[in-house]
Design a protein around this motif. Sequence first.
Motif, short mmCIF file in Angstrom:
data_model
loop_
_atom_site.label_atom_id
_atom_site.label_comp_id
_atom_site.label_asym_id
_atom_site.label_seq_id
_atom_site.Cartn_x
_atom_site.Cartn_y
_atom_site.Cartn_z
N ALA A 130 0.83 -1.21 0.00
CA ALA A 130 0.00 0.00 0.00
C ALA A 130 0.86 1.26 0.00
O ALA A 130 0.45 2.29 -0.54
CB ALA A 130 -0.94 0.00 1.21
N GLY A 131 2.05 1.17 0.59
CA GLY A 131 2.93 2.34 0.67
C GLY A 131 3.69 2.65 -0.60
O GLY A 131 4.28 3.73 -0.72
N GLY A 132 3.75 1.69 -1.53
CA GLY A 132 4.40 1.97 -2.80
C GLY A 132 5.73 1.29 -3.04
O GLY A 132 6.51 1.74 -3.88
N VAL A 133 6.01 0.17 -2.36
CA VAL A 133 7.32 -0.46 -2.54
C VAL A 133 7.51 -0.96 -3.97
O VAL A 133 8.62 -0.88 -4.52
CB VAL A 133 7.53 -1.60 -1.53
N LEU A 134 6.44 -1.43 -4.61
CA LEU A 134 6.59 -1.91 -5.98
C LEU A 134 6.84 -0.76 -6.95
O LEU A 134 7.69 -0.85 -7.85
CB LEU A 134 5.36 -2.71 -6.42
N GLU A 135 6.11 0.33 -6.77
CA GLU A 135 6.33 1.50 -7.62
C GLU A 135 7.75 2.04 -7.44
O GLU A 135 8.39 2.44 -8.42
CB GLU A 135 5.30 2.59 -7.28
N ASN A 136 8.24 2.04 -6.20
CA ASN A 136 9.60 2.51 -5.95
C ASN A 136 10.63 1.61 -6.63
O ASN A 136 11.64 2.09 -7.15
CB ASN A 136 9.86 2.58 -4.45
N ALA A 137 10.38 0.30 -6.59
CA ALA A 137 11.31 -0.64 -7.23
C ALA A 137 11.35 -0.41 -8.73
O ALA A 137 12.44 -0.39 -9.34
CB ALA A 137 10.91 -2.07 -6.90
N VAL A 138 10.19 -0.23 -9.35
CA VAL A 138 10.14 0.02 -10.79
C VAL A 138 10.86 1.33 -11.12
O VAL A 138 11.65 1.41 -12.07
CB VAL A 138 8.69 0.05 -11.30
N ALA A 139 10.62 2.36 -10.33
CA ALA A 139 11.27 3.65 -10.57
C ALA A 139 12.78 3.53 -10.45
O ALA A 139 13.53 4.15 -11.22
CB ALA A 139 10.73 4.70 -9.60
N ALA A 140 13.25 2.75 -9.47
CA ALA A 140 14.70 2.60 -9.26
C ALA A 140 15.37 1.87 -10.42
O ALA A 140 16.58 2.00 -10.61
CB ALA A 140 14.96 1.86 -7.95
N MET A 141 14.60 1.12 -11.20
CA MET A 141 15.18 0.42 -12.34
C MET A 141 15.56 1.38 -13.46
O MET A 141 16.43 1.08 -14.27
CB MET A 141 14.19 -0.64 -12.84
N GLY A 142 14.87 2.52 -13.52
CA GLY A 142 15.25 3.57 -14.46
C GLY A 142 15.12 3.21 -15.92
O GLY A 142 15.96 3.59 -16.74
N VAL A 143 14.06 2.49 -16.26
CA VAL A 143 13.86 2.10 -17.67
C VAL A 143 12.59 2.73 -18.20
O VAL A 143 11.66 3.02 -17.45
CB VAL A 143 13.79 0.56 -17.81
N PRO A 144 12.50 2.94 -19.52
CA PRO A 144 11.30 3.55 -20.10
C PRO A 144 10.14 2.56 -20.11
O PRO A 144 10.34 1.34 -19.98
CB PRO A 144 11.74 3.90 -21.53
N PRO A 145 8.92 3.04 -20.27
CA PRO A 145 7.74 2.17 -20.24
C PRO A 145 7.75 1.08 -21.30
O PRO A 145 7.09 0.05 -21.13
CB PRO A 145 6.58 3.15 -20.48
#
Length: 251
Positions: A130-145
Amino acid sequence: MTAAQPFVQEGPDWPGLRIFATTRAGGVSAAPYASFNLGAHVGDAPGAVAANRARLRALLPSDPLWLDQVHGTRVADADHEADPAPADAAVTRVPGRVLAIMTADCLPVVIAAPEAGVLAVAHAGWRGLAGGVLENAVAAMGVPPDAGLRAWIGPAIGPLAFEVGDEVRAAFARAAEPPAGAFVPTGGHDAAGAPKWLADLPALAEQRLRAAGVATVVRSNLCTVAGNDRFYSYRKEGVTGRFATLAWLVP
């Protein structure tokens, strides 16, 4: 006598990756941690945990990065943090660097962009999810959509076993309308009269992953609680061990 071989549950066979989860079998720990417990923080004999981790190491190309998991949302940089601060996710771009998540009901999630050469793992209990750990992990990967992101949701507590209070449903509803069937009323209520629910954490995780740009999501559909003695379950057993989900980029 030949040491028992740890038994593992293979993840998806994706090019450029290796993914698997350990099970209870193939270790030396005594009950209630029998037998392949990898958690050093659960009360098991330190020597048994060390022996189990040594058996695991024999299956890996490098030492796994063991995280100090705190049900948060921080992502460790495995390529620059040898002994990271508390974190519930990690990311790497180095082939052969093994990422690890320990669980006993929470979601272990592997997220990869093989063609971009980047990999992340995340520990997602309901608070971290709920806090966003998955979104943070995706953002940390630094890849385009359009980088071909894909994810595997490993063995975890299933939708028929995870009873929660209304505060859990409310936590997810604040961010987005939960997918249909993600919260099913049990008919019970807590002491304050609020309804109780059966929560589908894998469905909630898939919703978050897709919203973050992950095109392919594969669920293991393996429940750690219901009719399954292959994995540890804190909710079912209380005092128990931890299994690991591990992943690395293949050199």
